[in-house]
Each structure stands twice: as structure tokens, then as C-alpha cells.
Design a protein around this motif. Structure first.
Motif, PDB file in Angstrom:
ATOM      1  N   THR A  17       0.857  -1.184   0.000  1.00  0.00           N
ATOM      2  CA  THR A  17       0.000   0.000   0.000  1.00  0.00           C
ATOM      3  C   THR A  17       0.891   1.232   0.000  1.00  0.00           C
ATOM      4  O   THR A  17       1.702   1.413   0.911  1.00  0.00           O
ATOM      5  N   ILE A  18       0.739   2.047  -1.029  1.00  0.00           N
ATOM      6  CA  ILE A  18       1.541   3.261  -1.186  1.00  0.00           C
ATOM      7  C   ILE A  18       0.619   4.460  -0.988  1.00  0.00           C
ATOM      8  O   ILE A  18      -0.384   4.592  -1.697  1.00  0.00           O
ATOM      9  N   ILE A  19       0.972   5.317  -0.042  1.00  0.00           N
ATOM     10  CA  ILE A  19       0.198   6.538   0.195  1.00  0.00           C
ATOM     11  C   ILE A  19       1.076   7.711  -0.192  1.00  0.00           C
ATOM     12  O   ILE A  19       2.132   7.935   0.395  1.00  0.00           O
ATOM     13  N   ASP A  20       0.640   8.429  -1.213  1.00  0.00           N
ATOM     14  CA  ASP A  20       1.384   9.552  -1.775  1.00  0.00           C
ATOM     15  C   ASP A  20       0.468  10.773  -1.748  1.00  0.00           C
ATOM     16  O   ASP A  20      -0.623  10.743  -2.327  1.00  0.00           O
ATOM     17  N   ALA A  21       0.880  11.835  -1.079  1.00  0.00           N
ATOM     18  CA  ALA A  21       0.042  13.031  -0.953  1.00  0.00           C
ATOM     19  C   ALA A  21      -0.336  13.603  -2.316  1.00  0.00           C
ATOM     20  O   ALA A  21      -1.429  14.133  -2.500  1.00  0.00           O
ATOM     21  N   GLU A  22       0.566  13.500  -3.290  1.00  0.00           N
ATOM     22  CA  GLU A  22       0.310  14.071  -4.611  1.00  0.00           C
ATOM     23  C   GLU A  22      -0.517  13.158  -5.513  1.00  0.00           C
ATOM     24  O   GLU A  22      -1.388  13.603  -6.240  1.00  0.00           O
ATOM     25  N   TYR A  23      -0.272  11.842  -5.455  1.00  0.00           N
ATOM     26  CA  TYR A  23      -0.906  10.903  -6.388  1.00  0.00           C
ATOM     27  C   TYR A  23      -1.962  10.006  -5.756  1.00  0.00           C
ATOM     28  O   TYR A  23      -2.598   9.210  -6.439  1.00  0.00           O
ATOM     29  N   GLY A  24      -2.165  10.083  -4.450  1.00  0.00           N
ATOM     30  CA  GLY A  24      -3.191   9.274  -3.804  1.00  0.00           C
ATOM     31  C   GLY A  24      -2.669   7.934  -3.328  1.00  0.00           C
ATOM     32  O   GLY A  24      -1.469   7.720  -3.193  1.00  0.00           O
ATOM     33  N   THR A  25      -3.597   7.002  -3.097  1.00  0.00           N
ATOM     34  CA  THR A  25      -3.262   5.682  -2.566  1.00  0.00           C
ATOM     35  C   THR A  25      -3.314   4.643  -3.672  1.00  0.00           C
ATOM     36  O   THR A  25      -4.221   4.647  -4.496  1.00  0.00           O
ATOM     37  N   GLU A  26      -2.335   3.769  -3.670  1.00  0.00           N
ATOM     38  CA  GLU A  26      -2.247   2.693  -4.654  1.00  0.00           C
ATOM     39  C   GLU A  26      -1.987   1.388  -3.899  1.00  0.00           C
ATOM     40  O   GLU A  26      -1.135   1.341  -3.020  1.00  0.00           O
ATOM     41  N   VAL A  27      -2.742   0.342  -4.225  1.00  0.00           N
ATOM     42  CA  VAL A  27      -2.563  -0.958  -3.595  1.00  0.00           C
ATOM     43  C   VAL A  27      -2.184  -1.966  -4.675  1.00  0.00           C
ATOM     44  O   VAL A  27      -2.913  -2.134  -5.654  1.00  0.00           O
ATOM     45  N   LYS A  28      -1.026  -2.612  -4.493  1.00  0.00           N
ATOM     46  CA  LYS A  28      -0.549  -3.622  -5.438  1.00  0.00           C
ATOM     47  C   LYS A  28      -0.482  -4.974  -4.732  1.00  0.00           C
ATOM     48  O   LYS A  28      -0.070  -5.053  -3.578  1.00  0.00           O
ATOM     49  N   ILE A  29      -0.866  -6.006  -5.459  1.00  0.00           N
ATOM     50  CA  ILE A  29      -0.819  -7.373  -4.940  1.00  0.00           C
ATOM     51  C   ILE A  29       0.232  -8.144  -5.737  1.00  0.00           C
ATOM     52  O   ILE A  29       0.220  -8.125  -6.972  1.00  0.00           O
TER      53      ILE A  29
END
Length: 136
Positions: free
Chosen positions: A56-68
Motif C-alpha cells: 500500500t503506497i500513500i502519496d500526498a500528490e498521487y493518492g493511494t495505490e494498492v498492489k498485490i
């Protein structure tokens, strides 16, 4: 690490970056790892077991991304999963011989990689990079 690839415009590209890619931006990354040592496969003669890593990547500029990352890994080869240019930080030390990835927010982003050959004793400077990837 150097990552060689073909871009959308069909040209060859190379991207160079440190192994810990969280140093590029101010982001927060968390991992959940599940191992199932009872789910086994023999791949290229190596006994592998299943591991699922959720990044789970939380980036203030690009939002949240979840990779499996759903994979079958072995501990008989000394190459960590991270060297496949996948997770932002190293998560496991095992070597995957089959790796499926997808993003929860983009269901059509599924990809699968499978090892088809393992060469022993080949030094990295002996590996021939295809001409289209050579740096000019």
C-alpha cells in the motif's frame, strides 16, 4: 538498479534508480505478507511455496495505490524478490520463479512472469543486453 523496457511508443528505455525507491518522493509504504508453505509447486526443479505481498503506497500528490504480488518462491536461489523491480522496498528474501501482479484500482493491470531458464555461473558482465537496450 537499471530497468530496461519497451515504452508505449515502442522505443527502448532504461531507468536507473536506487533499490529503495521511497527515497524519490515523500511517500508512506506499508506491506502485508502472507506465506502458505503448504501450497507448493516444483518450478524448473526447485521446490517453491506461495507468498502473497500486499503493498500500500500513500502519496500526498498521487493518492493511494494498492498492489498485490502473488508468487511462488524458493529459498534455494540467492536472488531476492525485490530485484525483479517490483516493490518499493525489500519485503522478502526468497526468489520468485512465478510472479503475478495487479493493482486493486485497475483490475486490467494483471501481469504474470514465469522463469523459463536458470543459468548458473554466468557473471553479470557476460550477459548480453539486446541491442535495442544498449545505452548510446
Amino acid at each position: 538498479m537499471n530497468h530496461y523496457y519497451i515504452s508505449k511508443d515502442k522505443s527502448s528505455k532504461v531507468t536507473k534508480f536506487p533499490l529503495d525507491r521511497t527515497t524519490f518522493r515523500d511517500i508512506k509504504v506499508t506491506y502485508e505478507t502472507k506465506e502458505d508453505k503448504n501450497d507448493k509447486k516444483i518450478i524448473l526443479g526447485y521446490e517453491c511455496f506461495r507468498v502473497i505481498v500486499t503493498e500500500t503506497i500513500i502519496d500526498a500528490e498521487y493518492g493511494t495505490e494498492v498492489k498485490i504480488y502473488d508468487m511462488y518462491v524458493t529459498n534455494q536461489i540467492d536472488l531476492p524478490f525485490h530485484l525483479l523491480n517490483t516493490t518499493l522496498k525489500q519485503t522478502i528474501d526468497s526468489c520468485p520463479l512465478q510472479l503475478s501482479t495487479f493493482r486493486k484500482d485497475k483490475e486490467n493491470s494483471f501481469s504474470i512472469m514465469k522463469a523459463v531458464e536458470i543459468r548458473r555461473g554466468v557473471m553479470c558482465d557476460e550477459i548480453q543486453i539486446p541491442q535495442r537496450f544498449t545505452i548510446r
